[in-house]
Design a protein around this motif. Structure first.
Motif, PDB file in Angstrom:
ATOM      1  N   LYS A 185      -4.768   1.649  -2.490  1.00 54.27           N
ATOM      2  CA  LYS A 185      -3.979   1.989  -3.664  1.00 54.27           C
ATOM      3  C   LYS A 185      -2.528   1.615  -3.407  1.00 54.27           C
ATOM      4  O   LYS A 185      -2.028   1.810  -2.299  1.00 54.27           O
ATOM      5  CB  LYS A 185      -4.060   3.489  -3.956  1.00 54.27           C
ATOM      6  CG  LYS A 185      -5.447   3.968  -4.296  1.00 54.27           C
ATOM      7  CD  LYS A 185      -5.439   5.466  -4.482  1.00 54.27           C
ATOM      8  CE  LYS A 185      -6.835   5.995  -4.707  1.00 54.27           C
ATOM      9  NZ  LYS A 185      -6.843   7.460  -4.785  1.00 54.27           N
TER      10      LYS A 185
ATOM     11  N   GLU B 162       0.846  -1.196   0.000  1.00 53.72           N
ATOM     12  CA  GLU B 162       0.000   0.000   0.000  1.00 53.72           C
ATOM     13  C   GLU B 162       0.882   1.247   0.000  1.00 53.72           C
ATOM     14  O   GLU B 162       1.743   1.413   0.869  1.00 53.72           O
ATOM     15  CB  GLU B 162      -0.904   0.030   1.230  1.00 53.72           C
ATOM     16  CG  GLU B 162      -1.823   1.235   1.236  1.00 53.72           C
ATOM     17  CD  GLU B 162      -2.689   1.332   2.467  1.00 53.72           C
ATOM     18  OE1 GLU B 162      -3.701   2.042   2.400  1.00 53.72           O
ATOM     19  OE2 GLU B 162      -2.365   0.708   3.494  1.00 53.72           O
TER      20      GLU B 162
ATOM     21  N   GLU C 222       1.086  -0.506 -10.821  1.00 47.94           N
ATOM     22  CA  GLU C 222       0.175   0.144  -9.875  1.00 47.94           C
ATOM     23  C   GLU C 222      -1.168  -0.564  -9.936  1.00 47.94           C
ATOM     24  O   GLU C 222      -1.572  -1.056 -10.988  1.00 47.94           O
ATOM     25  CB  GLU C 222       0.030   1.639 -10.213  1.00 47.94           C
ATOM     26  CG  GLU C 222      -0.712   1.953 -11.486  1.00 47.94           C
ATOM     27  CD  GLU C 222       0.118   1.825 -12.762  1.00 47.94           C
ATOM     28  OE1 GLU C 222      -0.478   2.024 -13.836  1.00 47.94           O
ATOM     29  OE2 GLU C 222       1.326   1.520 -12.719  1.00 47.94           O
ATOM     30  N   THR C 223      -1.836  -0.635  -8.799  1.00 45.97           N
ATOM     31  CA  THR C 223      -3.121  -1.337  -8.738  1.00 45.97           C
ATOM     32  C   THR C 223      -3.873  -0.924  -7.482  1.00 45.97           C
ATOM     33  O   THR C 223      -3.355  -0.187  -6.638  1.00 45.97           O
ATOM     34  CB  THR C 223      -2.902  -2.869  -8.766  1.00 45.97           C
ATOM     35  OG1 THR C 223      -4.169  -3.515  -8.938  1.00 45.97           O
ATOM     36  CG2 THR C 223      -2.241  -3.376  -7.502  1.00 45.97           C
ATOM     37  N   VAL C 224      -5.094  -1.417  -7.356  1.00 52.55           N
ATOM     38  CA  VAL C 224      -5.887  -1.252  -6.135  1.00 52.55           C
ATOM     39  C   VAL C 224      -6.207  -2.648  -5.625  1.00 52.55           C
ATOM     40  O   VAL C 224      -6.660  -3.512  -6.379  1.00 52.55           O
ATOM     41  CB  VAL C 224      -7.189  -0.467  -6.412  1.00 52.55           C
ATOM     42  CG1 VAL C 224      -8.043  -0.388  -5.156  1.00 52.55           C
ATOM     43  CG2 VAL C 224      -6.873   0.926  -6.938  1.00 52.55           C
TER      44      VAL C 224
ATOM     45  N   GLU D 190      -9.446  -2.083  -1.816  1.00 51.06           N
ATOM     46  CA  GLU D 190      -9.654  -0.645  -1.655  1.00 51.06           C
ATOM     47  C   GLU D 190      -8.405   0.125  -1.228  1.00 51.06           C
ATOM     48  O   GLU D 190      -8.483   1.296  -0.861  1.00 51.06           O
ATOM     49  CB  GLU D 190     -10.820  -0.363  -0.707  1.00 51.06           C
ATOM     50  CG  GLU D 190     -12.134  -0.954  -1.193  1.00 51.06           C
ATOM     51  CD  GLU D 190     -13.300  -0.653  -0.292  1.00 51.06           C
ATOM     52  OE1 GLU D 190     -13.213   0.268   0.546  1.00 51.06           O
ATOM     53  OE2 GLU D 190     -14.329  -1.343  -0.428  1.00 51.06           O
TER      54      GLU D 190
ATOM     55  N   SER E  34      -1.026   5.613  -3.719  1.00 49.43           N
ATOM     56  CA  SER E  34      -0.909   6.227  -5.041  1.00 49.43           C
ATOM     57  C   SER E  34      -1.273   5.234  -6.137  1.00 49.43           C
ATOM     58  O   SER E  34      -1.082   4.028  -5.986  1.00 49.43           O
ATOM     59  CB  SER E  34       0.529   6.705  -5.265  1.00 49.43           C
ATOM     60  OG  SER E  34       0.698   7.212  -6.567  1.00 49.43           O
ATOM     61  N   GLU E  35      -1.792   5.768  -7.248  1.00 45.63           N
ATOM     62  CA  GLU E  35      -2.081   4.950  -8.426  1.00 45.63           C
ATOM     63  C   GLU E  35      -1.160   5.332  -9.594  1.00 45.63           C
ATOM     64  O   GLU E  35      -1.428   4.994 -10.730  1.00 45.63           O
ATOM     65  CB  GLU E  35      -3.538   5.113  -8.847  1.00 45.63           C
ATOM     66  CG  GLU E  35      -4.519   4.501  -7.859  1.00 45.63           C
ATOM     67  CD  GLU E  35      -5.955   4.636  -8.323  1.00 45.63           C
ATOM     68  OE1 GLU E  35      -6.468   3.666  -8.909  1.00 45.63           O
ATOM     69  OE2 GLU E  35      -6.546   5.707  -8.107  1.00 45.63           O
ATOM     70  N   GLU E  36      -0.076   6.030  -9.305  1.00 43.80           N
ATOM     71  CA  GLU E  36       0.893   6.419 -10.336  1.00 43.80           C
ATOM     72  C   GLU E  36       1.798   5.241 -10.679  1.00 43.80           C
ATOM     73  O   GLU E  36       1.964   4.320  -9.879  1.00 43.80           O
ATOM     74  CB  GLU E  36       1.734   7.598  -9.850  1.00 43.80           C
ATOM     75  CG  GLU E  36       0.924   8.830  -9.492  1.00 43.80           C
ATOM     76  CD  GLU E  36       0.229   9.461 -10.679  1.00 43.80           C
ATOM     77  OE1 GLU E  36       0.790   9.430 -11.797  1.00 43.80           O
ATOM     78  OE2 GLU E  36      -0.893   9.970 -10.495  1.00 43.80           O
TER      79      GLU E  36
END
Length: 99
Positions: free
Chosen positions: A60, A26, A53-55, A58, A29-31
């Motif tokens: 990021k 974790e 990058e991923t989630v 819930e 960020s989603e960059e």
């Protein structure tokens, strides 16, 4: 601007005898990230490493897959450096084994 953090996957999240690690870190960020191995003595040579990058649940962050040239045999924890824009996690990040 890129931020950085160190993530540690402790030995409880590492399956002995396999030749790869798959885990989520974790970062908030989603960059697009860049990741490098820290100095991890007693580990076999790295064959290749995939990151994106991923989630996850819930959160990021970054998914990391590291494949080694040899099976793992009680090497202890592994540490990686993560560089990613907009990291919003202070302190030690949550690290989740995925395999």
């Amino acid at each position: 601007m890129s931020d950085s953090l160190v993530a540690v996957l402790d030995e409880k999240g590492i399956m002995e005898g396999g030749s790869q690690l798959l885990f989520f870190v974790e970062t908030g960020s989603e960059e697009a990230p860049t990741v490098s191995m820290r100095d991890n003595p007693h580990w076999p040579p790295v064959k290749d490493m995939y990151i994106f990058e991923t989630v996850h649940n819930e959160m990021k962050g970054v998914q990391i897959k590291i494949r080694f040239d040899e099976p793992l045999s009680s090497p202890g924890a592994v540490s990686v450096n993560i560089n990613q824009s907009n990291i919003s996690i202070a302190g030690s990040p949550t690290v989740v084994p995925l395999a």
